[in-house]
Write an enzyme that holds these catalytic residues in place. Structure first.
Site, PDB file in Angstrom:
ATOM      1  N   ASP A  12       0.879  -1.163   0.000  1.00 14.17           N
ATOM      2  CA  ASP A  12       0.000   0.000   0.000  1.00 14.17           C
ATOM      3  C   ASP A  12       0.921   1.218   0.000  1.00 14.17           C
ATOM      4  O   ASP A  12       1.442   1.610   1.044  1.00 14.17           O
ATOM      5  CB  ASP A  12      -0.894   0.005   1.243  1.00 14.17           C
ATOM      6  N   GLU A  72      -1.368  -1.515  -4.539  1.00 11.66           N
ATOM      7  CA  GLU A  72      -2.587  -0.728  -4.662  1.00 11.66           C
ATOM      8  C   GLU A  72      -2.343   0.452  -5.579  1.00 11.66           C
ATOM      9  O   GLU A  72      -1.344   1.160  -5.442  1.00 11.66           O
ATOM     10  CB  GLU A  72      -3.051  -0.248  -3.287  1.00 11.66           C
ATOM     11  N   ASP A 145      -2.407   1.008   7.445  1.00 11.86           N
ATOM     12  CA  ASP A 145      -1.637   0.867   6.207  1.00 11.86           C
ATOM     13  C   ASP A 145      -1.061  -0.548   6.094  1.00 11.86           C
ATOM     14  O   ASP A 145      -0.927  -1.086   4.998  1.00 11.86           O
ATOM     15  CB  ASP A 145      -0.503   1.898   6.167  1.00 11.86           C
TER      16      ASP A 145
END
Length: 183
Positions: A12, A72, A145
């Site tokens: 991420d 992502e 996260d």
């Protein structure tokens, strides 16, 4: 796809906190190997942050030797400067993967949320809660996260199991693939 030691690193990307999750995808269910965050708050210069993202991503690759990386994709927001910074962070993480010849797959945030919770509009807390139960995580991380990085890896695990609908299902393809079954 390998039968054993099939490792997926999920990332991420972020310019303040970068989350990651590492899973063993060799079984019918993913197994958590590691998850955490790369804290970039101590770096004031954006280019220093990018350098650190690159270095830490390379270190994660060298430590876990992933077969694939799921990352992502930046979402479309109203703040163009934030989007630009996030895109750069994703880009250097991708460059680190390319430097190790690791295949990369990119997923939209909605796709990741859908894969984990069944809803593309789920909150980060809902994603973290589902992963905590699914992966039997006793001590959830303090930063969402980390679970977002793990979610990217788990999403890719599930996506690999989806049959490829682009393949032809014609009789001639069946005969080619199964010559011993046709008389």
């Amino acid at each position: 796809m390998k039968e054993a030691d099939n490792i997926i690193l999920g990332i991420d990307p972020g310019t303040t906190i970068m989350g990651y999750g590492v899973i063993d995808a060799s079984g019918k269910q993913p197994t958590l190997l590691s998850m955490g965050v790369v804290d970039l708050r101590k770096y004031k210069d954006h280019y220093q942050k990018l350098n650190y993202i690159y270095d830490r991503t390379r270190m994660l690759i060298e430590q876990y030797l992933p077969d694939e990386i799921a990352i992502e994709a930046p979402f479309f927001g109203k703040n163009v400067q934030s989007m630009l910074k996030l895109g750069r962070a994703q880009g250097v993480a991708i460059a680190a993967a390319l430097s190790h010849s690791v295949p990369i797959v990119e997923y939209a945030p909605r796709k990741i949320k859908q894969a984990i919770t069944g809803s593309g509009s789920a909150s980060k807390e809902q994603v973290a809660g589902m992963l905590t139960r699914m992966m039997q995580i006793d001590n959830p991380p303090s930063y969402l996260d980390a679970t977002d990085g793990l979610a990217a890896a788990v999403c890719h695990f599930y996506q690999r199991m989806v049959p490829d609908t682009k393949k032809s299902n014609s009789w001639s393809d069946f005969v080619k693939k199964n010559p011993g079954r046709v008389k």
